[in-house]
Structures are given as structure tokens and as C-alpha cells.
Motif scaffolding. Structure first.
Motif, short mmCIF file in Angstrom:
data_model
loop_
_atom_site.label_atom_id
_atom_site.label_comp_id
_atom_site.label_asym_id
_atom_site.label_seq_id
_atom_site.Cartn_x
_atom_site.Cartn_y
_atom_site.Cartn_z
N LEU A 407 12.58 -38.00 -15.83
CA LEU A 407 13.10 -38.04 -17.07
C LEU A 407 13.80 -36.85 -17.35
N ARG A 408 13.44 -35.64 -17.15
CA ARG A 408 13.83 -34.42 -17.11
C ARG A 408 15.40 -34.52 -16.46
N LYS A 409 15.51 -35.15 -15.43
CA LYS A 409 16.83 -35.31 -14.71
C LYS A 409 17.89 -36.08 -15.48
N LEU A 410 17.18 -37.14 -16.01
CA LEU A 410 18.12 -38.04 -16.69
C LEU A 410 18.60 -37.30 -17.99
N ASN A 421 17.88 -40.88 -29.53
CA ASN A 421 16.70 -40.52 -30.07
C ASN A 421 15.52 -41.09 -29.09
N LEU A 422 15.99 -41.98 -28.01
CA LEU A 422 15.07 -42.44 -27.33
C LEU A 422 14.88 -41.33 -25.93
N ASP A 423 16.19 -41.08 -25.80
CA ASP A 423 16.17 -39.78 -24.48
C ASP A 423 15.05 -38.59 -24.91
N ILE A 424 15.30 -38.12 -26.47
CA ILE A 424 14.57 -36.91 -26.67
C ILE A 424 13.08 -37.47 -26.63
N PHE A 425 12.82 -38.78 -27.21
CA PHE A 425 11.50 -38.96 -27.36
C PHE A 425 10.75 -39.32 -25.88
N ASN A 426 11.32 -39.75 -24.88
CA ASN A 426 10.92 -40.15 -23.59
C ASN A 426 10.58 -38.88 -22.85
N LEU A 427 11.52 -37.96 -22.80
CA LEU A 427 11.15 -36.70 -22.29
C LEU A 427 9.82 -35.93 -23.26
N GLY A 428 10.12 -35.95 -24.40
CA GLY A 428 8.87 -35.37 -25.01
C GLY A 428 7.54 -35.89 -24.89
N GLN A 429 7.52 -37.28 -24.69
CA GLN A 429 6.37 -37.81 -24.34
C GLN A 429 6.04 -37.56 -23.08
N ALA A 430 6.88 -37.60 -22.10
CA ALA A 430 6.52 -37.35 -20.78
C ALA A 430 6.08 -35.95 -20.28
N ALA A 431 6.68 -35.07 -21.31
CA ALA A 431 6.21 -33.56 -21.23
C ALA A 431 4.61 -33.45 -21.54
N LEU A 432 4.56 -33.94 -23.03
CA LEU A 432 3.20 -34.16 -23.41
C LEU A 432 2.21 -34.49 -22.54
N GLU A 433 2.31 -35.87 -21.69
CA GLU A 433 1.65 -36.45 -20.68
C GLU A 433 1.38 -35.55 -19.41
N PRO A 457 14.60 -37.11 -39.53
CA PRO A 457 13.46 -36.76 -40.40
C PRO A 457 12.80 -37.73 -40.96
N LYS A 458 13.54 -39.35 -41.09
CA LYS A 458 12.96 -40.27 -41.75
C LYS A 458 12.07 -41.20 -40.50
N GLN A 459 11.77 -40.77 -39.36
CA GLN A 459 11.04 -41.26 -38.58
C GLN A 459 9.74 -40.58 -38.15
N ALA A 460 8.67 -41.24 -38.14
CA ALA A 460 7.11 -40.73 -38.00
C ALA A 460 7.13 -39.86 -36.62
N TYR A 461 7.90 -40.59 -35.52
CA TYR A 461 7.70 -39.98 -34.29
C TYR A 461 7.54 -38.59 -33.91
N GLY A 462 8.60 -37.78 -34.50
CA GLY A 462 8.39 -36.43 -34.24
C GLY A 462 7.37 -35.79 -34.96
#
Length: 575
Positions: A407-410, A421-433, A457-462
Motif C-alpha cells: 500500500l505504501r508503493k501504491l 481519503n481511501l488512499d490515506i486511510f488504507n495506508l494508515g490502517q496498514a501502518a497501524l497493523e 474533520p467531519k469523518q470519525a475515522y481519523g
């Protein structure tokens, strides 16, 4: 005697004319995508005249072009051309040079091409310019073949321009000129368009130019422009079957009724060869008629189409959809052990990846195939689908660090403006795991979820995942996560009715920390009182409030005692 000689010459001339006509029939069949007819025609010509280098060349072109049907078209063509190498034919030299291009031996290829041009330029007669042009056009065809990493457009383009000057009526030289310009990159689109237009001007019924323009936009998922060029091609030549096949491939996973309409038109303008039967089986797969698709494929296996290369992979896909993993894997393995890499397309690797990704012990194989599909495909929507499947397979294999690397490569491959937002979330979640395995990845998770919270800022995920990242930094305490927890509570508190249970859970984390970890009963009381206020029916919170009120009172009384008797305060006690 003179009469006998004249009769013999007339007969020889007639045979030559018949062979030339047969050759032209085969070239025409190949142009229309009728691989079965083309192969049979060229084989008949070669059988009658094994010294005919041009017919041998075109037979090899059938093997190279029929990627769905041949298990190793390159190997088959190479064997054919090598056997005919002693003929000293410019056509055979071009064929061997094309194989060199396919094997990335450009210098060797172009040495053969120059030899072929030298031989062709020695041709005499009324049509010598046409013959000389034909060899140069074949060189351009060799460079146009395959993916962008094959061929040498910088070498082929001048040869094609020479061909166009030598033969001012043949549209093929202009077609291959356009395809070679496309291989040079997007900035050559204008030159490619001009070349394709010249091909159409040379022969208004030459639908191949319109077809290739349509293919460009089909690969970009641009239906409107694709449709415009396909319709132009159909108007030019309504019998040009590849356009109907292009429509079928576009519609088959979008609208099966439309797909059937174009499949029927493709069949009506084809020769009912193996490729036609294959696409009929493929259509049954697309409609969900998996057993019928298998039955059709087995009919092909039992007849003259037994060696059609893509049958095993189609059957693997059918069995996969029927839930028969064993059969699916068996047929997929058969495909990849029998078909040469040059005859494997992006969707072939994708099919196998989709089959293997649900099998944990085969997740690595799934990732390998899906990555190949991702690298080979040009359609953005396909790439996104492959990327999702690769992440899924790595999850299934329990390889969080490999998933992060992918995901870092993508993420890095996209510029800032195109990252969603999906790109940011996917990489963040992958980094967390990955960070749960090695904490070196947690700063990346922190960065990604901070960015997510800032941009959305209006989404809970961050908010939520930033808290989870902070909690992962030290699993023995939540102290480092308290600011993030409070931030998440503030976000949730914008709708206390909807988010009541989530807010209570977050307060529960804080309350437990203050009561049990640091013995700050006053702060704990404050937190549990908020829970009780939010949910007056929460007996556990009310009980905690009662107990903490007593504990706070006891702490107050004890502190007052120590204030009066400081000598009694334990040495390790804090005020």
C-alpha cells in the motif's frame, strides 16, 4: 512443342496465381480475427510450396496473434521460422527479428531487419516498390507487437514512413505507424491519430484503424469516445468482427444482455473457430451459468479445440464460482504450467489471483499473480480492484508488513492531488497493523490519521484510528493516548444520542485509567459522573459514582489529617 511449353507456362502461372490468392485469403482472415481459417489457409499454402517464405511468415503471425488460443505462440513461431531460415527470405528474416524483439534482443532484431531490407531492395519487376514497402511494413508490425516494453519505435517509424512513400495505397503501414507512435507515450497521441487517419484515408473500408482508436479509449474506460470510434469502424466495414468482440469484452461484466447482442454479431462475422466457441463459454460464465460454461469448455476439450490454451483458466473460474476450490486450483495450475508467459494476459493473472486469494496457504501465489495483473493492466478501475484483492490476500496470509509495503508503493505512486481519503486511510490502517508487529511503522500511522483528521474533520475515522495508533505505542498504559481519546470524545459529542454507547466506552477507558492506574479518584469521579449523566439508567456508572464519592471523601479526610500531622505522612506518599 511450343504449344506444350506455352501450356506448361500457363499452368504454372495459374498455380502461382492460385497460391497468391490463397495467401491473400489467409492474410484477410487474420485481419478479421479468424484465426482458425487463417491458420488452415496458410498451412495449405505452405504444404503446397514449402519454399514460400511469405506464407511461412504469415503462418507464424497467426501463432503470435492468437494469444488466447496458443499455449506458446512465440515458441511455435520461432520453431517455424528457424526451420525456414535456410530459404534466405526477407520475410523469414523479419519473422526471426520479431522473435528477437519479443525476447528483448533489439540489436539482433534490427540486424536481421537490415538484411531483409537489403534482400527486398534487390527485387525487380513492375511491383518492386510494393514488395519493398511490404517488408518495411512487416518490420513496423514487428515493433508494434505486444506491450510497450517490446519493439523499437524509434527504429521502426522511419521504416514505416519509407513504406508509405513506396506504396501510397496500403493502409497497414499507416496503421503500424500509429501503433508505434503510441508506444512512445501519450505525448505522441497526435502523431498516432494522424497516422490512423491516413490509414482510413488510404482505404475507407479499413476498419482496423478505427478499432485500434476505440481500443485506446476502452483501455481508459472512456465509453463515449470508444463507442464513437467503434461505430465509425462498423460503418466502414460492418463485417469487421474484432470490433464486436471489443464491445463484448466491454459489456460482459457490465451488461450481459448487451454483451450477448455483440457476441452474436461477432459470431455472425466469424468462422465458428475455436475462439468463437471459447467466447461463447466465457459468456455463459459471465451470466452465472457456470456449469453450462464448464460443459461447453469440455465439449471443446473433446474436439478439435482441445489445445485451446485458455480453456483451463475459464474452467478454473467456473469451478471457483461453484465453490469447488480443489477443481479450481487444479485447472488454474494446469493453465500456468502449460501456457507460456507471452500468451498470458493481465486478466489471466487476475483470474488466478481471485481464485487463490481465498486460500490462506496460497496467498503468496495470489499476490504474485495479482501484482503481475496490476503491473500489466492500464485501466485504473482494474488496478484498483487488483490492489484491493492483494491487500485482502495479504490479510488472509497474516502478513501485515507485506501489506503495508504494497500500500505504501501504491500511495507513493500517486501525486498529492490524486490521493483520496481511501488512499490515506488504507495506508494508515496498514501502518497501524504493521506497527503491532514492529513499532517502527506507528509514526506513519500517526501521520496518516492526523492527515485524515485534518482533511476530513467531519469523518470519525481519523479521530478513532489516531487514538488506536497512540494506544498501540504502549499497551501497558493509555497515558500517551489521553489527548487523542479526548479529541475523539469531543467529535462524538456532537451527536450524543447517536454516539452515546461509543462515548460511554471512551469515558470508560479514561475512568479506569484514573481510578486504577493513578488512583486519582476525583478525576475518576468526574469521568463516571459524565457517564451517569449521559445514561441515567447505567447502574454500573451510578455505583462507581457512589463508591468514588466515598473514596474522594476518604482521601480528603486523610489529606486533612496529614496536613495537621505531617510527621505521619508516609515517605512515599504524594500530596
Amino acid at each position: 512443342m511450343k504449344k506444350i511449353v506455352l501450356s506448361f507456362l500457363a499452368l504454372a502461372s495459374g498455380i502461382a496465381f492460385a497460391s497468391a490468392q490463397k495467401l491473400e485469403d489467409g492474410i484477410q482472415a487474420l485481419y478479421y480475427g479468424k484465426f482458425t481459417s487463417a491458420e488452415q489457409t496458410f498451412q495449405q499454402v505452405v504444404q503446397k510450396n514449402p519454399q514460400d517464405g511469405q506464407s511461412i511468415y504469415w503462418l507464424g503471425q497467426v501463432y503470435l496473434e492468437n494469444k488466447n488460443g496458443e499455449t506458446d505462440g512465440t515458441g511455435k513461431a520461432l520453431a517455424l521460422y528457424q526451420k525456414a531460415a535456410s530459404l534466405n527470405s526477407p520475410w523469414i528474416l523479419v519473422g526471426l527479428g520479431e522473435i528477437d524483439y519479443i525476447n528483448h534482443k533489439n540489436d539482433a532484431a534490427e540486424q536481421k531487419f537490415e538484411q531483409a531490407i537489403t534482400l527486398a531492395d534487390k527485387i525487380k519487376g513492375r511491383h518492386k516498390e510494393v514488395d519493398q514497402a511490404a517488408i518495411r511494413t512487416a518490420i513496423g508490425r514487428a515493433s508494434a507487437y505486444g506491450d510497450k516494453d517490446l519493439g523499437d519505435p524509434a527504429y521502426a517509424i522511419p521504416k514505416l514512413q519509407e513504406a508509405m512513400n513506396l506504396d501510397k495505397t496500403d493502409p497497414n503501414s499507416a496503421l503500424y505507424l500509429g501503433l508505434n507512435f503510441l508506444k512512445l507515450g501519450g505525448d505522441q497521441g497526435g502523431n498516432a491519430y494522424s497516422a490512423f487517419t491516413q490509414a482510413s484515408n488510404r482505404d475507407p473500408k479499413f476498419a482496423a484503424a478505427d478499432y485500434h482508436l476505440g481500443l485506446i479509449f476502452q483501455s481508459q474506460d472512456n465509453f463515449d469516445v470508444m463507442n464513437q470510434w467503434y461505430q465509425t469502424g462498423i460503418t466502414a466495414d460492418p463485417t469487421f468482427a474484432p470490433i464486436y468482440l471489443g464491445y463484448f469484452n466491454y459489456y460482459k461484466d457490465k451488461d450481459v444482455n448487451k454483451a450477448k447482442e455483440y457476441l452474436d454479431k461477432y459470431v455472425a462475422n466469424s468462422d465458428n473457430g475455436c475462439e468463437v466457441q471459447y467466447y461463447q463459454a466465457d459468456y455463459l460464465f459471465q451470466t452465472g451459468s457456470y456449469q453450462e460454461s464448464i460443459n461447453k469448455a469440455k465439449q471443446m476439450e473433446a474436439g478439435s479445440c482441445a489445445t485451446y490454451s485458455h480453456l483451463p483458466l475459464l474452467m478454473a473460474a467456473d469451478y471457483h464460482r461453484l465453490g469447488d476450490t480443489t477443481q479450481a486450483v487444479t485447472y488454474a495450475k494446469k493453465f500456468f504450467t502449460t501456457v507460456a508467459s507471452g500468451n498470458i494476459q493481465p486478466y489471466d493473472y487476475a483470474f488466478a489471483g481471485f481464485i487463490y486469494k481465498d486460500i490462506p496457504e496460497m496467498a503468496d501465489t495470489a499476490v504474485t499473480y495479482l501484482t503481475k495483473a496490476y503491473d500489466m493492466d492500464t485501466l485504473a478501475s482494474d488496478k484498483a480492484m487488483y490492489a484491493d484483492s492483494i491487500s485482502y490476500a495479504l490479510d488472509k496470509a497474516n502478513k501485515p508488513i507485506a501489506k503495508y509495503d504494497w500500500l505504501r508503493k501504491l500511495y507513493n505512486a500517486k501525486d498529492t492531488a490524486s490521493r483520496t481519503n481511501l488512499d490515506i486511510f488504507n495506508l494508515g490502517q496498514a501502518a497501524l497493523e504493521a506497527g503491532k508487529v514492529n513499532k517502527v511503522y506507528l509514526p506513519t500511522a500517526d501521520t496518516m490519521f492526523t492527515l485524515y483528521k485534518t482533511k476530513y474533520p467531519k469523518q470519525a475515522y481519523g479521530y478513532y484510528y489516531l487514538e488506536q495508533t497512540k494506544l498501540a505505542e504502549d499497551t501497558s498504559t493509555i497515558v500517551q493516548a489521553i489527548p487523542a481519546i479526548n479529541d475523539y470524545i469531543n467529535f462524538l459529542s456532537k451527536d450524543t444520542v447517536k454516539n452515546k454507547e461509543l462515548i460511554i466506552a471512551e469515558y470508560g477507558k479514561l475512568g479506569s485509567y484514573y481510578v486504577y492506574d493513578v488512583k486519582d479518584y476525583a478525576k475518576g469521579l468526574e469521568i463516571f459522573q459524565k457517564i451517569a449523566n449521559l445514561d441515567p439508567t447505567n447502574d454500573a456508572a451510578k455505583s462507581a459514582v457512589d463508591q468514588l464519592q466515598k473514596a474522594v471523601e476518604q482521601q480528603k479526610q486523610l489529606e486533612e489529617y496529614y496536613q495537621k500531622h505531617p510527621e505521619k505522612r508516609p515517605k512515599d506518599s504524594t500530596k
